[in-house]
Each structure stands twice: as structure tokens, then as C-alpha cells.
Design a protein around this motif. Sequence first.
Motif, PDB file in Angstrom:
ATOM      1  N   ALA A 167      15.594  17.678   1.156  1.00 33.73           N
ATOM      2  CA  ALA A 167      15.570  17.206  -0.235  1.00 33.73           C
ATOM      3  C   ALA A 167      14.142  16.806  -0.617  1.00 33.73           C
ATOM      4  CB  ALA A 167      16.533  16.031  -0.414  1.00 33.73           C
ATOM      5  N   LEU A 181      18.090  25.302   0.212  1.00 29.23           N
ATOM      6  CA  LEU A 181      19.544  25.240  -0.001  1.00 29.23           C
ATOM      7  C   LEU A 181      20.280  26.038   1.076  1.00 29.23           C
ATOM      8  CD1 LEU A 181      20.111  25.473  -3.867  1.00 29.23           C
ATOM      9  CD2 LEU A 181      20.573  23.531  -2.353  1.00 29.23           C
ATOM     10  N   ILE A 184      20.457  23.896   4.057  1.00 31.11           N
ATOM     11  CA  ILE A 184      21.433  22.814   3.875  1.00 31.11           C
ATOM     12  C   ILE A 184      22.853  23.342   4.081  1.00 31.11           C
ATOM     13  CG2 ILE A 184      22.471  21.290   2.118  1.00 31.11           C
ATOM     14  CD1 ILE A 184      19.620  20.722   1.110  1.00 31.11           C
ATOM     15  N   VAL A 185      23.118  24.523   3.520  1.00 29.32           N
ATOM     16  CA  VAL A 185      24.447  25.122   3.689  1.00 29.32           C
ATOM     17  C   VAL A 185      24.727  25.354   5.180  1.00 29.32           C
ATOM     18  CG1 VAL A 185      25.764  27.252   3.318  1.00 29.32           C
ATOM     19  CG2 VAL A 185      24.582  26.171   1.401  1.00 29.32           C
ATOM     20  N   ARG A 188      25.445  22.158   7.024  1.00 28.65           N
ATOM     21  CA  ARG A 188      26.803  21.677   6.754  1.00 28.65           C
ATOM     22  C   ARG A 188      27.844  22.511   7.492  1.00 28.65           C
ATOM     23  NH1 ARG A 188      27.118  17.695   3.006  1.00 28.65           N
ATOM     24  NH2 ARG A 188      29.355  18.012   2.920  1.00 28.65           N
ATOM     25  N   ASN A 189      27.565  23.800   7.646  1.00 24.95           N
ATOM     26  CA  ASN A 189      28.472  24.631   8.446  1.00 24.95           C
ATOM     27  C   ASN A 189      28.507  24.141   9.901  1.00 24.95           C
ATOM     28  OD1 ASN A 189      27.558  27.566   6.593  1.00 24.95           O
ATOM     29  ND2 ASN A 189      29.526  26.542   6.540  1.00 24.95           N
ATOM     30  N   ARG A 192      30.657  21.168  10.144  1.00 25.92           N
ATOM     31  CA  ARG A 192      32.073  21.536  10.171  1.00 25.92           C
ATOM     32  C   ARG A 192      32.467  22.056  11.542  1.00 25.92           C
ATOM     33  NH1 ARG A 192      33.673  24.955   4.826  1.00 25.92           N
ATOM     34  NH2 ARG A 192      35.664  25.080   5.896  1.00 25.92           N
ATOM     35  N   ASP A 195      33.112  19.209  13.589  1.00 26.83           N
ATOM     36  CA  ASP A 195      34.409  18.609  13.229  1.00 26.83           C
ATOM     37  C   ASP A 195      35.563  19.341  13.931  1.00 26.83           C
ATOM     38  OD1 ASP A 195      33.169  16.812  11.593  1.00 26.83           O
ATOM     39  OD2 ASP A 195      33.601  17.878   9.731  1.00 26.83           O
TER      40      ASP A 195
ATOM     41  N   MET B 170      17.123  22.403 -10.379  1.00 28.30           N
ATOM     42  CA  MET B 170      16.268  21.666  -9.439  1.00 28.30           C
ATOM     43  C   MET B 170      14.827  22.146  -9.463  1.00 28.30           C
ATOM     44  SD  MET B 170      18.212  20.879  -5.889  1.00 28.30           S
ATOM     45  CE  MET B 170      19.366  22.198  -5.741  1.00 28.30           C
ATOM     46  N   VAL B 177      16.651  16.350  -7.930  1.00 28.72           N
ATOM     47  CA  VAL B 177      17.061  17.029  -6.686  1.00 28.72           C
ATOM     48  C   VAL B 177      18.251  16.327  -6.020  1.00 28.72           C
ATOM     49  CG1 VAL B 177      16.335  17.393  -4.276  1.00 28.72           C
ATOM     50  CG2 VAL B 177      14.978  18.340  -6.142  1.00 28.72           C
ATOM     51  N   GLU B 178      18.171  15.013  -5.860  1.00 32.91           N
ATOM     52  CA  GLU B 178      19.254  14.299  -5.162  1.00 32.91           C
ATOM     53  C   GLU B 178      20.587  14.423  -5.903  1.00 32.91           C
ATOM     54  OE1 GLU B 178      16.258  12.880  -5.330  1.00 32.91           O
ATOM     55  OE2 GLU B 178      15.709  12.274  -3.272  1.00 32.91           O
ATOM     56  N   LEU B 181      21.922  17.879  -5.539  1.00 35.09           N
ATOM     57  CA  LEU B 181      22.466  18.087  -4.192  1.00 35.09           C
ATOM     58  C   LEU B 181      23.851  17.450  -4.058  1.00 35.09           C
ATOM     59  CD1 LEU B 181      19.460  17.686  -1.704  1.00 35.09           C
ATOM     60  CD2 LEU B 181      20.750  19.765  -2.221  1.00 35.09           C
ATOM     61  N   ILE B 184      26.241  19.799  -5.562  1.00 37.11           N
ATOM     62  CA  ILE B 184      26.456  20.979  -4.704  1.00 37.11           C
ATOM     63  C   ILE B 184      27.403  20.634  -3.560  1.00 37.11           C
ATOM     64  CG2 ILE B 184      25.300  22.497  -3.031  1.00 37.11           C
ATOM     65  CD1 ILE B 184      22.937  22.640  -5.002  1.00 37.11           C
ATOM     66  N   ARG B 188      31.097  22.309  -2.944  1.00 41.83           N
ATOM     67  CA  ARG B 188      31.496  22.929  -1.675  1.00 41.83           C
ATOM     68  C   ARG B 188      32.753  22.271  -1.115  1.00 41.83           C
ATOM     69  NH1 ARG B 188      28.024  26.663   0.269  1.00 41.83           N
ATOM     70  NH2 ARG B 188      29.080  26.591   2.269  1.00 41.83           N
ATOM     71  N   ARG B 192      36.262  24.099  -0.145  1.00 42.62           N
ATOM     72  CA  ARG B 192      37.051  23.897   1.077  1.00 42.62           C
ATOM     73  C   ARG B 192      38.494  23.528   0.747  1.00 42.62           C
ATOM     74  NH1 ARG B 192      33.699  20.348   5.416  1.00 42.62           N
ATOM     75  NH2 ARG B 192      35.616  20.588   6.593  1.00 42.62           N
TER      76      ARG B 192
END
Lengths: 220, 220
Positions: A167, A181, A184-185, A188-189, A192, A195, B170, B177-178, B181, B184, B188, B192
Motif C-alpha cells: 500500500a 494489486l 496483494i491478490v 491473500r490467496n 486462504r 486457512d 488509486m 489507496v487505503e 484497498l 477491494i 473479494r 468468495r
Amino acid sequence: MERSIDAQLDELKKLILIMGGHVEKALFEVSSAIISKDHSRFKKVFELEEKINEAHVQVDNFCVQLLAKQSPVAKDLRFILSIIKINTDLERMGDQTKNIAYTAQEYLVRPALQQIQWISKMSESVSKMVHGALDAFVRGDVELAQKILLMDDEVDEFKNKVISDLAQHMKKNSQDVEAALDLIVMARNFERLGDHATNIAEDVIFAFTGKDVRHGGIYG
Amino acid sequence: MERSIDAQLDELKKLILIMGGHVEKALFEVSSAIISKDHSRFKKVFELEEKINEAHVQVDNFCVQLLAKQSPVAKDLRFILSIIKINTDLERMGDQTKNIAYTAQEYLVRPALQQIQWISKMSESVSKMVHGALDAFVRGDVELAQKILLMDDEVDEFKNKVISDLAQHMKKNSQDVEAALDLIVMARNFERLGDHATNIAEDVIFAFTGKDVRHGGIYG
């Protein structure tokens, strides 16, 4: 004489371990593809994901047959129900790894960011988690399963650091927004994936103790 | 005379519907909280998530008991196994909604972005998906379940539009930006949620046709 269900449960264990091996391999391939910028390795990830899907349906059908024909109770029943859940988590891990590969393919045509370095660390951590969780499963090692739960906190913390770092980077380098981005994606994957490995560890604890540790164990 | 297992399967259906109702309510509360900037509504989301967790353990235990005591086969067995999976998906939907609430709490203290408007649309779409999937489940309506699978494509497409719009924003407004984000991350999470509703629809198709439509149905 061994009960026939024991032989079948052993076969199920083997199938799940092979499936877990595919997940670990896919994680290794996807992070190697990114780090070495070797596009050909993505193909291996997609092939492995197909193998995982195939195993997923195979394991599910095996469990249904076993439940229908053997009418297992107590420990055996818990074991089979755990396999059904572990199977779902491994399949989703395959999906996640494929998603990382898709995003990585887009990322690799953009200007490189040095922040990509975290990918090896996250990939290794998640790989260790799934390996450990499945190891705990086949050995009935509840203590090991409990350690996996702690490892997930590290993965989450690391992901948060990666995201806040990116960021800051985006604020100063607007030309890197898309690449950041993508990272970041992917981060996050990986979260998961961690998890899902955690879910497996929780299922192991349930399979071998009958204790429900989900939701802080308050409803178990 | 009704078989005792039928009465118990009916009870299971009711439990799952109540749980689904909690998920829909939580989705409504979280998007209302964000749109109306009403922090007090987040508390309701957290309360609902706890109810979902409680129901999750209750349904799981119910299924284990039923499998152990009734040794169901064929259709009944498939039905119970589907419930076990649907239960897992609903529980994760509760988690996702809670995660949206956490991110929203951070978002609401930042400068507002007009892009937040999509949240109602995504929340409604996902709510319709889970409602439809559970409706299909209780009515054994495979056609309806199939429609849910198509709705997920819309949610994914919409999410992609939201993200690329925010990326452009952004680039031109680094001070946002924050906040962008946060949006975003929430988009997501909704994606899910749509995935979980899709899983439920796939389970419905499996429960009532014995057909495995996962992985494009190629291994089913």
C-alpha cells in the motif's frame, strides 16, 4: 485377521496423502515459476490441479461407498467424515494455487516489484502447514496438528505486512498499482491456503479426539 | 407410517434453513451498516456469526448421530453428506461476512469513496444466491440450483469491474489507496461468498441427481 474396513481406511489414507503431495508440488511449482519467471512451469501447476480434482472425486466416491457398505460407527465414522472434509479443503487448495498461477501470469508481464520476494516464504510456510497437517492425520498426532494452528497466525501476520508495505509503495509509485494489486491478490490467496491447512489440522484433532476445536472450541 | 429417518431429515432441513436465514440476515446487516455508516449494526453481524457457528456444530453433530444410528444408504446417505458440505459452506459464509464487517469498520473512518455503492448490489446478489440454493435444496429443485451457478458468473464479472475501477482511482488519487484497498478486499470477500453459494448449489445437484457437476462434471 484384519477387518476389511481397516484395509479400506488405509487405502483412503494413501489417496489423501497422494493428493496432499500434489498440492505441495503445485505450491512449489507456482512459486518457482514466479521467482524464475519461467512461464512453462505454470503448465505443471494446471496439470497438478487437474490431478487434484480427479483425486477429489475419487476420494469422495470412496467415502460414500464405505459409508453405504460398512455402516461404520464411532472412530471409523469420525475418520471417514474427516476425510470428506480434508478432501474438500485439498481440492480448494488446488483451486487457490491455480488462481495464484493465473494472477502470476498477469503479474509477470508488468514491471517487476522487489516485493515479490515474499512469495517463496509464504509458499514454503503453507507447504509446511499442509504437509504437517496430513502427517498429523496419518500418524494420529494431535500435538502436531495443534502446532499447525499456530503456524497459520504467522502466515496471516506476514500477509498483513506484505499488504501494508505494498500500500505504501502504491502511494508513491502510481505506475505500479496493477502489479502491486496482483501481489496483494496472491498474498491473500496464500492466506486462504493457510486457512485450508488450518481446517485440515482442526479435522485431525476432531478425528482423533472427537473434540471440536472450531470456533474456539466453545460449542464442541 | 413415516420412517423415523424421514422425520430426522426434516429436522435437519429446518436447521439448515435457519442457518441460511442467519447468513442472509448477516449479509443484509453488513451492507446496511456500510451504506448508512451505522456502526451499531456491526454488532448484529457479529451476533449472527456466533449463531451460525453454533448451528454449524449442532448440524454436524446431528449428521454424525444420524449416520451412526441409522446407517442410511443411497439417497438418504447422499442427502446427509450434502448437508455436511452445505453446513461447512454456510459456516464459512458467516466467517466471510464477519471479515467484511472488520474491513468495513476500518473503511468507515477513512475518506468516503463513491465506489462503495456497489456493495448493496453485491450483497443482494449473494443473498439471492444463498436463498435460491437453499430453496433448491429443500424443494429438490435441480433446475433452480443450476440457475445459481450462472448467477455466480455475474458476481465475478461485477467484482472484476469494481476492482479495475478502483485501480484506476488509486492511480490518480494516492491519498485514497487505503480506502480503495478496503473496498477491494470486501469485493473479494463477496466473490468468495458467491463461491460458497455456488458450492451449495452443486451439492444440491449431487444430492438429488447423484451427478457430480464439480470440475465441469468430467469426473462425475
